[in-house]
Design an enzyme around this catalytic site. Structure first.
Site, short mmCIF file in Angstrom:
data_model
loop_
_atom_site.label_atom_id
_atom_site.label_comp_id
_atom_site.label_asym_id
_atom_site.label_seq_id
_atom_site.Cartn_x
_atom_site.Cartn_y
_atom_site.Cartn_z
N HIS A 249 0.84 -1.20 0.00
CA HIS A 249 0.00 0.00 0.00
C HIS A 249 0.87 1.25 0.00
CE1 HIS A 249 -2.87 -2.82 2.18
NE2 HIS A 249 -3.60 -2.39 1.17
N LYS B 270 -1.59 -7.00 -7.98
CA LYS B 270 -1.89 -8.28 -7.32
C LYS B 270 -3.35 -8.66 -7.58
CE LYS B 270 -2.50 -9.19 -2.85
NZ LYS B 270 -3.70 -10.05 -2.80
#
Ligand code: PAF
Length: 283
Positions: free
Chosen positions: A37, A152
């Site tokens: 993140h 992802k």
């Protein structure tokens, strides 16, 4: 660092920045922040003057209530991590369910031209309607110039690009590469739930994807799929849910390869009750 729980207040702050011709990046998250993140946030800070990081565990994208309940929630630590990156230019939007879903937490229904029925769509009913609903709403609330998503969740990324195109939303979608642990395991908020043998076993997922990529160059698609399935059949800690080789743009699985087409391998695996996904570009 400012943390907003109400969309009106966040909206006012954003209007103020736009009035000064400042650009806005958005990084939507469900919290439990990790290096992956933070890499998205750092990319967003490079490209934009201000970055909104939303932290919201979105109930409408969970088809499994137990998964929603067990989803890690680490707000204080998340805020500490973001503050260490850039307390001045990051704004956090951490709303309640009611602030986001004024008329109750229900999904809008979307047509993503079939992308939603592949892979994750087969195993997580309604998931992409939930993702589409929250991401569209976050775009309306934060009105970003650019929004950042990790590869992802490659299917999610393609679906969000489709959402933006079909609904003419004026935002540029920026894709960021998968961040991995030193072991190769793709970073995920779910990784904190891996323990003991399951934790040790999980890096096998990426190791197998890398071998599948080598095999893809020299073997038939079916042989590669069979080989991967056998690898997991023999693994006592990891249960394979699916492994497919698909075209990158349509996400449709293939039997034979064509030239001039981009392919990716996609995998979903259970390590005990922790569901892990990963993918790799094959050519
Ligand atoms: O990828 C995620 O964490 C979520 O699906 C997202 C994009 C934040 C929407 O809730």
């Amino acid at each position: 660092m400012k943390v907003y729980s109400k969309k009106e207040q966040l909206g006012q702050a954003i209007s103020g920045f736009k009035g000064q011709d400042l650009t806005i990046g958005l990084v939507p998250t469900m919290g439990a922040l990790h290096e992956g993140h933070l890499a998205l946030v750092k990319s967003a800070l490079k490209d934009n003057n201000k970055v909104v990081v939303s932290i919201f565990v979105n109930p409408t994208q969970f088809n499994n209530q137990d998964d929603l309940k067990k989803y890690p929630r680490t707000m204080e630590e998340d805020i500490r991590l973001l503050e260490a990156v850039d307390a001045e230019n990051i704004l956090v939007y951490a709303p309640t369910v009611e602030d986001v879903y004024e008329e109750g937490a229900v999904s809008e229904h979307f047509d993503f031209d079939g992308l939603e029925f592949e892979m994750e769509g087969k195993f997580r009913a309604g998931h992409f309607d939930g993702v589409g609903t929250i991401v569209k709403r976050l775009f309306e609330i934060a009105t970003p110039d650019k929004a950042y998503f990790g590869e992802k969740d490659f299917q999610q990324l393609q679906i969000i690009k489709k959402l933006v195109a079909k609904h003419n939303i004026p935002v540029e979608i920026v894709a960021c590469e998968i961040c991995r642990e030193p072991s190769g395991l793709a970073m995920s908020s779910r990784n904190v739930r891996l323990h003991g043998g399951y934790k040790e076993a999980a890096p096998f997922i990426y190791k197998t994807l890398k071998s599948a990529k080598v095999n893809f160059g020299i073997k038939s698609v079916n042989d590669v799929v069979q080989w991967v399935e056998n690898q997991f059949y023999e693994n006592e800690f990891l249960d394979l849910e699916y492994f497919i080789i698909a075209e990158e743009s349509t996400l449709k699985s293939i039997d034979t390869k064509n030239n001039n087409t981009n392919y990716r391998a996609f995998i979903a695996v259970y390590a005990d009750d922790v569901r892990l996904i990963d993918n790799i570009a094959l050519n």
